[in-house]
Enzyme design. Structure first.
Site, PDB file in Angstrom:
ATOM      1  N   ASP A   1       2.963   7.630   5.998  1.00 40.43           N
ATOM      2  CA  ASP A   1       1.692   6.951   6.274  1.00 40.43           C
ATOM      3  C   ASP A   1       1.688   6.187   7.589  1.00 40.43           C
ATOM      4  OD1 ASP A   1       0.410   7.655   3.887  1.00 40.43           O
ATOM      5  OD2 ASP A   1       1.669   6.230   2.817  1.00 40.43           O
TER       6      ASP A   1
ATOM      7  N   HIS B   1      10.584   3.639   1.463  1.00 39.85           N
ATOM      8  CA  HIS B   1      10.261   4.724   0.537  1.00 39.85           C
ATOM      9  C   HIS B   1      11.270   4.705  -0.591  1.00 39.85           C
ATOM     10  CE1 HIS B   1       9.321   8.711  -0.976  1.00 39.85           C
ATOM     11  NE2 HIS B   1       8.186   8.595  -0.319  1.00 39.85           N
TER      12      HIS B   1
END
Ligand code: ACO
Length: 428
Positions: free
Chosen positions: A363, A306
């Site tokens: 996710d 991320h």
């Protein structure tokens, strides 16, 4: 404190104001840099650039913290509901009981789509991706409400925001129904928001769908976890389009398009496809971790890494637990969950991932829950869009209510050819 930064280029030096945050990084105001020093800043992927101040959500990527309007995501996931969070994000404070009732009531009232919108869905090939349909349908909604599009009319903006929250579940389920050649199901306003959505998705005229409270509750939590995330790619797209004074429907449609990419909201679909490939290939997770580390192999571990989180994504932590709970409560096993957990374990103990601080993101586990609920894989990104909608709206409102709003217009450092004369085609 009036801290200043300074910048020197050659023998010219200027002082730069520092904008103080309430928490997190302060910002060096470089807006006069070009005027004073004749240079612009260059920051690939805006990794070090704040485009604006914001009070919607706070992220501390090093500590793994996410808060909406100050409230920790863990508390909201456990105690709140998606519509309450939508209210919080949009109006800045948690609602009173009366405010929440009125908000829910107005969302319920707007759940229906205009009947002629069916033609829009039917203009698509049946195999169209639901994100493509959702982006178009969201943009098309503006044409049904031409009297309410002025971004400076706060009442109209409020109405449009409520219409969007109300109609997006119906648009998503109709995109799905069209895709699977089933009749559209009209929203049942006697059901609460998430149950109403599940009913329009999975009910058939031939067999009534009874909403499972375990599924409804888990989906509510997932929507809360996706509701806002600072100046991410899609929220920035929403702001960028809004900065040109485009209406809220056009701005949100841009957010949906931005979200559709595999590095952003499309990642949840990619995670499941990756896990399926690993299972079909015999389930050797070390082999796939090695592939992800190989610089000559384009494969990346989807659902890992991320831009902001350099620690466990706090949403992933909640989602992992929710995935285990939902599968246990529904009495289902999913081999993909086992592979996901093995993959996580192998990756988290591998130097490559440790050094780069690559952890599972939101996710990584969400798709496993969506699968257990019965959503096909290509519906995952639209579920992300539904969750992110309140955040997009809050970001858009914050942007458009700024009296000093200027159109977003980045500079560039030009590296192309310098002036040269046109050469007629017969002389090239
Ligand atoms: N698998 C393997 N290596 C990775 C991964 C991954 N998933 N993610 C990053 N890396 C490596 C990069 O190759 C790079 O290595 P290097 O320093 O040796 O060149 C390093 O880690 C830094 O990665 P960047 O791509 O520079 O990080 P950036 O912040 O630009 O990208 C992103 C972040 C897009 C999320 C990236 O980690 C990625 O592609 N992850 C997979 C896709 C994904 O899960 N996306 C969902 C993001 S969350 C969301 O949108 C909700």
């Amino acid at each position: 404190m009036n801290a200043k930064a300074s910048m020197r280029i050659g023998d010219r030096q200027i002082e730069l104001d520092i904008v103080e945050s309430s928490e997190g990084d302060n910002g060096v105001d470089i807006s006069n840099l070009r005027k004073e020093l004749g240079v612009v800043t260059l920051d690939s992927g805006f990794a070090n650039t704040a485009a604006n101040t914001s009070s919607v959500s706070f992220i501390d990527g090093e500590a793994g913290i996410l808060r909406y309007r100050g409230y920790p995501i863990e508390q909201l996931a456990e105690q709140s509901t998606f519509l309450e969070v939508a209210f919080l994000l949009n109006y800045g404070e948690l609602p009173t009981k009366a405010e929440l009732d009125a908000f829910e009531e107005s969302i319920t009232m707007h759940s229906l789509l205009r009947e002629d919108m069916k033609q829009l869905f039917e203009a698509f090939p049946h195999e169209a991706h639901p994100m493509q349909i959702l982006a178009s349908a969201t943009s098309a909604l503006a044409s049904y409400y031409p009297e309410d599009l002025d971004p400076t009319d706060r009442e109209a903006v409020d109405l449009s925001a409520r219409r969007l929250i109300a109609k997006m579940p119906t648009m998503i389920s109709w995109a799905y129904k069209y895709r699977v050649h089933q009749p559209y199901v009209y929203p049942r306003n006697d059901l609460p928001y998430v149950a109403r959505f599940l009913h329009t998705m999975f009910s058939l005229p031939t067999s009534e769908y009874v909403v499972d409270p375990v599924i409804a509750q888990a989906l509510d939590v997932l929507l809360i976890l996706h509701a806002d995330h600072g100046q991410n790619c899609s929220s920035t797209a929403v702001r960028l389009v809004g900065s040109g004074r485009a209406d809220v429907f056009a701005s949100v449609a841009a957010g949906i398009c931005a979200l559709s990419g595999p590095l952003h909201g499309g990642a949840n679909q990619e995670v499941i496809e990756m896990l399926e490939r690993i299972v079909a290939d015999g389930g050797d997770v070390s082999k796939w971790v090695a592939k992800a580390k190989d610089k000559n192999d384009p494969f990346r571990l989807m659902g890992f890494g991320h831009r902001v989180y350099k620690n466990f994504d706090p949403r992933a932590r909640i989602i992992k637990q929710t995935a285990q709970d939902v599968l246990a409560k529904l009495g289902r096993d999913d081999p993909l969950l086992d592979v996901a957990m093995q993959l996580e374990e192998v990756a988290l103990s591998d130097d490559y991932f440790i050094e780069r601080k690559l952890y599972p993101n939101v996710d990584f586990y969400s798709g496993i829950i969506y699968r257990a609920m019965g959503f096909p894989t290509d519906m995952f990104p639209v579920l992300f869009a539904l969750g992110r909608l309140p955040g997009w709206l809050a970001q858009w409102r914050e942007l458009t209510s700024d009296p000093d709003l200027r159109i977003y217009r980045p500079r560039q450092v030009y590296v192309g050819p310098t002036e040269r004369d046109y050469v007629p085609i017969d002389q090239r």
